[in-house]
Scaffold this motif. Sequence first.
Motif, PDB file in Angstrom:
ATOM      1  N   MET A 112      51.098  33.344  33.074  1.00 28.31           N
ATOM      2  CA  MET A 112      50.141  32.745  33.985  1.00 28.31           C
ATOM      3  C   MET A 112      49.006  33.730  34.214  1.00 28.31           C
ATOM      4  O   MET A 112      49.226  34.890  34.509  1.00 28.31           O
ATOM      5  CB  MET A 112      50.835  32.398  35.298  1.00 28.31           C
ATOM      6  N   MET A 113      47.776  33.235  34.084  1.00 18.54           N
ATOM      7  CA  MET A 113      46.612  34.063  34.284  1.00 18.54           C
ATOM      8  C   MET A 113      46.129  33.889  35.729  1.00 18.54           C
ATOM      9  O   MET A 113      45.999  32.768  36.205  1.00 18.54           O
ATOM     10  CB  MET A 113      45.511  33.635  33.306  1.00 18.54           C
ATOM     11  N   MET A 114      45.904  34.999  36.401  1.00 17.75           N
ATOM     12  CA  MET A 114      45.407  34.946  37.776  1.00 17.75           C
ATOM     13  C   MET A 114      44.233  35.898  37.915  1.00 17.75           C
ATOM     14  O   MET A 114      44.251  36.985  37.348  1.00 17.75           O
ATOM     15  CB  MET A 114      46.503  35.321  38.765  1.00 17.75           C
ATOM     16  N   SER A 115      43.251  35.497  38.691  1.00 17.11           N
ATOM     17  CA  SER A 115      42.076  36.324  38.898  1.00 17.11           C
ATOM     18  C   SER A 115      42.230  37.153  40.163  1.00 17.11           C
ATOM     19  O   SER A 115      42.751  36.692  41.168  1.00 17.11           O
ATOM     20  CB  SER A 115      40.826  35.451  39.023  1.00 17.11           C
ATOM     21  N   ALA A 116      41.757  38.379  40.083  1.00 18.55           N
ATOM     22  CA  ALA A 116      41.717  39.240  41.259  1.00 18.55           C
ATOM     23  C   ALA A 116      40.307  39.256  41.849  1.00 18.55           C
ATOM     24  O   ALA A 116      40.071  39.862  42.885  1.00 18.55           O
ATOM     25  CB  ALA A 116      42.141  40.658  40.881  1.00 18.55           C
ATOM     26  N   ASP A 117      39.380  38.554  41.190  1.00 18.54           N
ATOM     27  CA  ASP A 117      37.983  38.527  41.608  1.00 18.54           C
ATOM     28  C   ASP A 117      37.793  37.499  42.718  1.00 18.54           C
ATOM     29  O   ASP A 117      38.024  36.311  42.525  1.00 18.54           O
ATOM     30  CB  ASP A 117      37.117  38.182  40.394  1.00 18.54           C
TER      31      ASP A 117
ATOM     32  N   GLN B  66      35.097  36.295  44.021  1.00 20.86           N
ATOM     33  CA  GLN B  66      34.064  35.290  43.737  1.00 20.86           C
ATOM     34  C   GLN B  66      34.616  34.172  42.858  1.00 20.86           C
ATOM     35  O   GLN B  66      34.295  33.006  43.055  1.00 20.86           O
ATOM     36  CB  GLN B  66      32.853  35.941  43.080  1.00 20.86           C
ATOM     37  N   VAL B  67      35.454  34.528  41.898  1.00 20.83           N
ATOM     38  CA  VAL B  67      36.075  33.523  41.039  1.00 20.83           C
ATOM     39  C   VAL B  67      37.006  32.643  41.869  1.00 20.83           C
ATOM     40  O   VAL B  67      37.000  31.416  41.746  1.00 20.83           O
ATOM     41  CB  VAL B  67      36.842  34.176  39.862  1.00 20.83           C
ATOM     42  N   LYS B  68      37.787  33.264  42.728  1.00 21.84           N
ATOM     43  CA  LYS B  68      38.707  32.507  43.589  1.00 21.84           C
ATOM     44  C   LYS B  68      37.940  31.543  44.484  1.00 21.84           C
ATOM     45  O   LYS B  68      38.343  30.387  44.651  1.00 21.84           O
ATOM     46  CB  LYS B  68      39.537  33.463  44.445  1.00 21.84           C
ATOM     47  N   ALA B  69      36.836  31.990  45.069  1.00 18.86           N
ATOM     48  CA  ALA B  69      36.029  31.127  45.946  1.00 18.86           C
ATOM     49  C   ALA B  69      35.435  29.971  45.153  1.00 18.86           C
ATOM     50  O   ALA B  69      35.394  28.831  45.634  1.00 18.86           O
ATOM     51  CB  ALA B  69      34.923  31.938  46.613  1.00 18.86           C
ATOM     52  N   TYR B  70      34.976  30.233  43.934  1.00 18.08           N
ATOM     53  CA  TYR B  70      34.397  29.193  43.076  1.00 18.08           C
ATOM     54  C   TYR B  70      35.447  28.137  42.730  1.00 18.08           C
ATOM     55  O   TYR B  70      35.195  26.932  42.841  1.00 18.08           O
ATOM     56  CB  TYR B  70      33.836  29.839  41.812  1.00 18.08           C
ATOM     57  N   ILE B  71      36.626  28.573  42.351  1.00 22.08           N
ATOM     58  CA  ILE B  71      37.699  27.634  41.993  1.00 22.08           C
ATOM     59  C   ILE B  71      38.131  26.835  43.217  1.00 22.08           C
ATOM     60  O   ILE B  71      38.370  25.622  43.117  1.00 22.08           O
ATOM     61  CB  ILE B  71      38.888  28.383  41.352  1.00 22.08           C
ATOM     62  N   LYS B  72      38.193  27.469  44.374  1.00 26.03           N
ATOM     63  CA  LYS B  72      38.554  26.763  45.605  1.00 26.03           C
ATOM     64  C   LYS B  72      37.535  25.659  45.912  1.00 26.03           C
ATOM     65  O   LYS B  72      37.902  24.545  46.285  1.00 26.03           O
ATOM     66  CB  LYS B  72      38.642  27.745  46.766  1.00 26.03           C
ATOM     67  N   LYS B  73      36.260  25.955  45.723  1.00 30.49           N
ATOM     68  CA  LYS B  73      35.196  24.965  45.952  1.00 30.49           C
ATOM     69  C   LYS B  73      35.322  23.791  44.986  1.00 30.49           C
ATOM     70  O   LYS B  73      35.223  22.625  45.373  1.00 30.49           O
ATOM     71  CB  LYS B  73      33.837  25.654  45.787  1.00 30.49           C
ATOM     72  N   ILE B  74      35.573  24.101  43.718  1.00 30.63           N
ATOM     73  CA  ILE B  74      35.734  23.042  42.706  1.00 30.63           C
ATOM     74  C   ILE B  74      36.943  22.171  43.033  1.00 30.63           C
ATOM     75  O   ILE B  74      36.876  20.943  42.963  1.00 30.63           O
ATOM     76  CB  ILE B  74      35.887  23.655  41.298  1.00 30.63           C
ATOM     77  N   MET B  75      38.053  22.803  43.387  1.00 34.81           N
ATOM     78  CA  MET B  75      39.272  22.047  43.691  1.00 34.81           C
ATOM     79  C   MET B  75      39.074  21.139  44.899  1.00 34.81           C
ATOM     80  O   MET B  75      39.588  20.019  44.942  1.00 34.81           O
ATOM     81  CB  MET B  75      40.445  22.999  43.912  1.00 34.81           C
ATOM     82  N   SER B  76      38.328  21.594  45.877  1.00 31.89           N
ATOM     83  CA  SER B  76      38.036  20.775  47.051  1.00 31.89           C
ATOM     84  C   SER B  76      37.242  19.520  46.651  1.00 31.89           C
ATOM     85  O   SER B  76      37.539  18.410  47.090  1.00 31.89           O
ATOM     86  CB  SER B  76      37.250  21.595  48.071  1.00 31.89           C
TER      87      SER B  76
END
Length: 51
Positions: A1-6, A8-18
Motif C-alpha cells: 500500500m502506497m501512502m503519502s507523508a506530504d 499537501q497531497v493528503k489535503a488534495y486527496i481529501k478535497k477530491i474525495m469530498s
Amino acid sequence: MMMSADDQVKAYIKKIMSQLSKWTQSSKISKLVVVITDKDSDEHVERWQFV
C-alpha cells in the motif's frame, strides 16, 4: 500500500474525495476511473475503474 507523508497531497486527496462523495450521493456520476501515471516515462502504473 502506497501512502503519502506530504500534507499537501493528503489535503488534495481529501478535497477530491469530498467532492466525489457529493457527486455519487446525488447520482451525478456513474463511473470513476483513477490512473496513476509515472511522471518521467508517462507510463500508466496503476488504473482502477469503479462503476
